[in-house]
Design a protein around this motif. Structure first.
Motif, short mmCIF file in Angstrom:
data_model
loop_
_atom_site.label_atom_id
_atom_site.label_comp_id
_atom_site.label_asym_id
_atom_site.label_seq_id
_atom_site.Cartn_x
_atom_site.Cartn_y
_atom_site.Cartn_z
N ASN A 98 34.32 25.25 36.03
CA ASN A 98 33.51 24.97 37.21
C ASN A 98 34.38 24.44 38.35
O ASN A 98 34.27 24.89 39.48
CB ASN A 98 32.42 23.96 36.88
N VAL A 99 35.24 23.50 38.00
CA VAL A 99 36.10 22.91 39.03
C VAL A 99 37.11 23.95 39.52
O VAL A 99 37.44 23.99 40.71
CB VAL A 99 36.83 21.66 38.47
N MET A 100 37.57 24.80 38.61
CA MET A 100 38.55 25.82 38.98
C MET A 100 37.97 26.79 40.02
O MET A 100 38.70 27.30 40.86
CB MET A 100 39.05 26.57 37.74
N VAL A 101 36.66 27.03 39.93
CA VAL A 101 36.02 27.88 40.96
C VAL A 101 36.20 27.24 42.34
O VAL A 101 36.37 27.93 43.34
CB VAL A 101 34.52 28.12 40.66
N GLY A 102 36.21 25.91 42.35
CA GLY A 102 36.40 25.20 43.62
C GLY A 102 37.75 25.47 44.27
O GLY A 102 37.91 25.26 45.47
N ARG A 103 38.69 25.97 43.48
CA ARG A 103 40.02 26.29 44.02
C ARG A 103 40.08 27.71 44.60
O ARG A 103 41.14 28.19 44.97
CB ARG A 103 41.11 26.15 42.95
N HIS A 104 38.92 28.35 44.63
CA HIS A 104 38.87 29.75 45.05
C HIS A 104 39.59 30.00 46.38
O HIS A 104 40.40 30.91 46.50
CB HIS A 104 37.40 30.19 45.16
N LEU A 105 39.29 29.17 47.36
CA LEU A 105 39.85 29.40 48.68
C LEU A 105 41.32 28.98 48.78
O LEU A 105 42.01 29.35 49.70
CB LEU A 105 39.04 28.64 49.74
N GLN A 106 41.76 28.20 47.78
CA GLN A 106 43.16 27.75 47.79
C GLN A 106 44.05 28.73 47.02
O GLN A 106 45.20 28.45 46.76
CB GLN A 106 43.27 26.36 47.17
N SER A 107 43.46 29.85 46.61
CA SER A 107 44.22 30.83 45.83
C SER A 107 43.82 32.22 46.30
O SER A 107 42.84 32.37 47.02
CB SER A 107 43.93 30.65 44.33
N ARG A 108 44.60 33.22 45.91
CA ARG A 108 44.26 34.54 46.46
C ARG A 108 44.38 35.73 45.53
O ARG A 108 44.23 36.87 45.97
CB ARG A 108 45.06 34.80 47.74
N SER A 109 44.61 35.55 44.25
CA SER A 109 44.72 36.70 43.36
C SER A 109 43.47 37.57 43.43
O SER A 109 42.36 37.08 43.37
CB SER A 109 44.89 36.23 41.92
N SER A 113 45.86 42.22 40.80
CA SER A 113 46.86 41.28 40.27
C SER A 113 46.28 40.47 39.11
O SER A 113 47.01 40.08 38.20
CB SER A 113 47.37 40.36 41.38
N SER A 114 44.96 40.23 39.12
CA SER A 114 44.35 39.51 38.01
C SER A 114 44.33 40.36 36.74
O SER A 114 44.62 39.88 35.65
CB SER A 114 42.91 39.10 38.34
N MET A 115 43.99 41.63 36.89
CA MET A 115 43.90 42.50 35.72
C MET A 115 45.26 42.68 35.06
O MET A 115 45.38 42.71 33.85
CB MET A 115 43.32 43.86 36.10
N PHE A 116 46.30 42.79 35.90
CA PHE A 116 47.62 43.01 35.33
C PHE A 116 48.35 41.69 35.10
O PHE A 116 49.49 41.69 34.65
CB PHE A 116 48.43 43.95 36.21
N ASN A 117 47.68 40.59 35.40
CA ASN A 117 48.23 39.26 35.16
C ASN A 117 49.67 39.16 35.67
O ASN A 117 50.58 38.78 34.94
CB ASN A 117 48.16 38.93 33.67
N LEU A 118 49.87 39.54 36.92
CA LEU A 118 51.21 39.56 37.51
C LEU A 118 51.78 38.14 37.57
O LEU A 118 51.04 37.16 37.55
CB LEU A 118 51.13 40.18 38.92
N PRO A 119 53.11 38.03 37.65
CA PRO A 119 53.73 36.69 37.64
C PRO A 119 53.15 35.75 38.70
O PRO A 119 52.92 34.58 38.43
CB PRO A 119 55.20 37.00 37.93
N GLY A 120 52.90 36.26 39.90
CA GLY A 120 52.33 35.43 40.95
C GLY A 120 50.99 34.84 40.54
O GLY A 120 50.70 33.66 40.76
N THR A 121 50.18 35.68 39.89
CA THR A 121 48.87 35.24 39.43
C THR A 121 49.00 34.15 38.39
O THR A 121 48.25 33.17 38.40
CB THR A 121 48.12 36.44 38.81
N ARG A 122 49.96 34.33 37.49
CA ARG A 122 50.13 33.34 36.42
C ARG A 122 50.51 31.98 36.98
O ARG A 122 49.98 30.96 36.58
CB ARG A 122 51.20 33.83 35.43
N GLY A 123 51.42 31.99 37.96
CA GLY A 123 51.84 30.73 38.59
C GLY A 123 50.66 30.07 39.30
O GLY A 123 50.44 28.86 39.17
N GLU A 124 49.92 30.89 40.01
CA GLU A 124 48.78 30.39 40.75
C GLU A 124 47.75 29.78 39.79
O GLU A 124 47.20 28.71 40.03
CB GLU A 124 48.15 31.55 41.51
#
Lengths: 252, 353
Positions: A98-109, A113-124
């Motif tokens: 629930n709290v992680m949804v709150g980070r929606h605007l602070q992230s951009r995957s 990039s989410s489906m392929f779990n790219l390195p940038g996504t993993r770090g984010e």
């Protein structure tokens, strides 16, 4: 200049004038409260500010910019977060999620990039998780991070909702009756929490029913009755205001 | 890495089924297992749309048909008589078109399956966008009816159009050479290979969707399902996420249609029928809605039984019955049903945590 400015706001539902010619401003860094009896138009006012409802007329300015007519997600993007009187947990998700949804605007995957779990996504994703855990810690509910949010006790759900809103790193936080359904002890706790939020540099506008909470923590208070503003002043002055006493305690 | 670990048992099961069939001389089961895998690919895509984003679609048979029919039509309609056309000859020299022979030894000039596949997917994407933008503004029953309408349109179009073979559908669809030596076709000799191609594709699809669900996007989708209003207030552009999920699930459906059509060597109008769309929705429900593994298991199992003729002439009736029973007795899916002693039943809410 006020951070948030409500200017001659009107809202009609059919024949009912829910909010009528309400104007006030919220200065950066203050805790401002809107109080009034049930049905005074407090929640409607919040829905107008957050873009959940269109107004009939009037303006809402955030940092001088008109935000009426924007969709709720666009209002959120500007740095305005809100909570709900009847807590709206995301069912089927844990407190942490629930709290992680709150980070929606602070992230951009996105999808790809989410489906392929790219390195940038993993770090984010790692950052989102860390920040969210930190907020759960701040609200002293880290121990229930992995519990389904809807199965938490009411007070804990309230805390998750706070953490979720704080995760957005808003400039202003709109709290809709944060003490609703809480006992005296929990209410005092929420009061301390709101002061701490302000200390984090977040401006707070709260709508509240519970007078004791509001008197303790607010810098300024707006009183609504039947959709109209009948007073705006410091807490001590509001307590003495005969008009306010009349609507709260009834006429003699 | 973590994902591979959760996939490992499935991988093992796929291999075990092959070995078991080989050992017992029942390799013919692999044919239905291959087809079931392709249907399951559509079903897991639909599962994300329905179970996670909370949007129903009774039109996914339509997207399956768009994929299958377009790739079938492009790879079978002979362009030989247009060979002198400069555009056609240019396309031929770029490898977009390929030559072949029909059953009677006549020369064929058709679109290369790879290009046909890409065109069919693009068509599904465009159509899903165009349909999705207006339709996803609707909710609940209204969304169901609108997507149902879309499915009916696709069904009537393929049935009425000469290009798509009317009631006969399209047959003699050529093999799809993925890589040299890796060929999607119903060829008897390629049965084991095709079983692994289908399951490989399904497992890749599953991994991608599992990743998605467990990401920023997946959380946003589940949040929309949980409380659209609160998701909006968190800055989630709900309309856009719903639309993108709709398109994604349409792509899964189209890919399933494309591969199954090349595998079967043809496609008929029944694949575009409304009953197919209803079946897909039923299978997602039986699997537990927001449950990719459940959708996959039930999608494969029930499609396999259906393709083996286990339900006889009552095939569609059985799926209808399953849908009713699931809604009544296991709204969270068959896999959620566990027998427990009477005294232990009240603990469910606590255990959820």
């Amino acid at each position: 200049m006020d951070l948030l400015q409500v200017d001659k706001l009107h809202k009609r539902f059919g024949g009912l004038q829910a909010v009528s010619d309400v104007s006030f401003g919220v200065r950066s860094g203050q805790i401002k409260a809107v109080i009034g009896p049930n049905g005074a138009g407090k929640t409607t006012l919040f829905n107008l500010i957050s873009g959940a409802l269109p107004s009939s007329s009037g303006r809402v300015l955030f940092k001088g910019q008109e935000i009426q007519g924007k969709k709720p997600h666009q209002v959120a993007q500007l740095g305005i977060a809100r909570t709900y009187q009847n807590i709206k947990m995301f069912s089927g998700m844990t407190a942490l999620e629930n709290v992680m949804v709150g980070r929606h605007l602070q992230s951009r995957s996105g999808f790809v990039s989410s489906m392929f779990n790219l390195p940038g996504t993993r770090g984010e994703e790692r950052l989102i998780r860390e920040k969210s855990m930190e907020l759960l810690g701040l609200l002293e509910i880290a121990d229930v991070a992995h519990v389904s949010a809807t199965s938490l006790a009411f007070g804990q759900q309230r805390a998750v909702e706070f953490a979720r809103a704080l995760a957005m790193e808003p400039e202003i936080l709109l709290l809709d009756e944060p003490a609703a359904g809480l006992n005296m002890y929990e209410t005092a706790e929420v009061g301390r929490l709101i002061s701490r939020i302000r200390d984090l540099g977040i401006t707070v506008l709260l709508v509240e029913h519970d007078m004791s909470l509001v008197m303790d923590i607010s810098d300024e208070i707006v009183v609504l009755s039947f959709g109209q503003k009948i007073a705006e002043n410091l807490p001590a002055a509001i307590q003495q205001d005969p008009e306010v006493i009349k609507i709260y305690l009834g006429e003699e | 890495m973590k994902r591979l670990l959760t996939i490992a048992p499935l991988l093992a099961a796929v291999i075990a089924i092959h070995l078991l069939c080989a050992a017992t001389g029942t390799l013919y089961y692999l044919t239905q297992m291959t087809m079931s895998a392709y249907y399951a690919l559509l079903i897991i895509g639909l599962c994300v749309l329905m179970g996670y984003a909370g949007q129903i679609s009774l039109g996914h048979g339509g997207f399956f048909a768009i994929g299958g029919y377009l790739s079938a039509a492009l790879t079978t309609h002979n362009l030989e008589h247009l060979q002198d056309n400069s555009v056609i000859s240019a396309l031929h020299s770029f490898g977009v078109l390929q030559s072949g022979q029909d059953l009677y030894g006549g020369t064929l000039l058709v679109v290369n399956p790879w290009f046909a596949c890409i065109l069919a997917i693009l068509a599904a994407v465009v159509i899903a966008y165009l349909i999705g933008i207006p339709v996803l503004k609707l909710k609940g029953h209204y969304l169901a009816m609108a997507t149902l309408g879309f499915g009916i349109i696709i069904y009537r179009v393929v049935l009425a159009s000469e290009y798509f073979g009317e009631a006969d559908g399209i047959s003699e669809v050529p093999a799809f050479v993925l890589l040299p030596g890796l060929v999607v076709s119903g060829d008897f000799a390629g049965r084991v290979q095709n079983y692994y191609i289908a399951w490989g594709l399904l497992i890749i699809g599953l991994i991608l969707l599992l990743n998605l669900i467990d990401s920023r996007v997946g959380r946003a989708l589940r949040a929309i399902h949980g409380s659209s209003e609160a998701a909006d207030a968190m800055g989630v552009n709900t309309a856009r996420f719903k639309l993108q999920t709709f398109v994604l699930s349409a792509v899964f459906a189209a890919i399933a249609g494309i591969f199954l059509t090349h595998y079967n060597g043809g496609i008929g109008p029944s694949e575009a029928g409304v009953m197919k769309s209803v079946r897909y929705v039923a299978l997602v429900a039986v699997g537990g809605m927001a449950h990719l593994w459940g959708a996959l298991t039930m999608g494969v199992l029930l499609n396999f039984l259906s393709l083996r003729g286990a339900f006889g002439a009552y095939d569609d009736a059985v799926f209808g019955l399953i849908l009713i029973l699931v809604m009544l007795y296991a709204p969270n899916g068959i896999l959620s049903v566990r027998w427990r002693p009477r005294w232990a039943r009240k603990k469910t809410a606590v255990e959820e945590g």
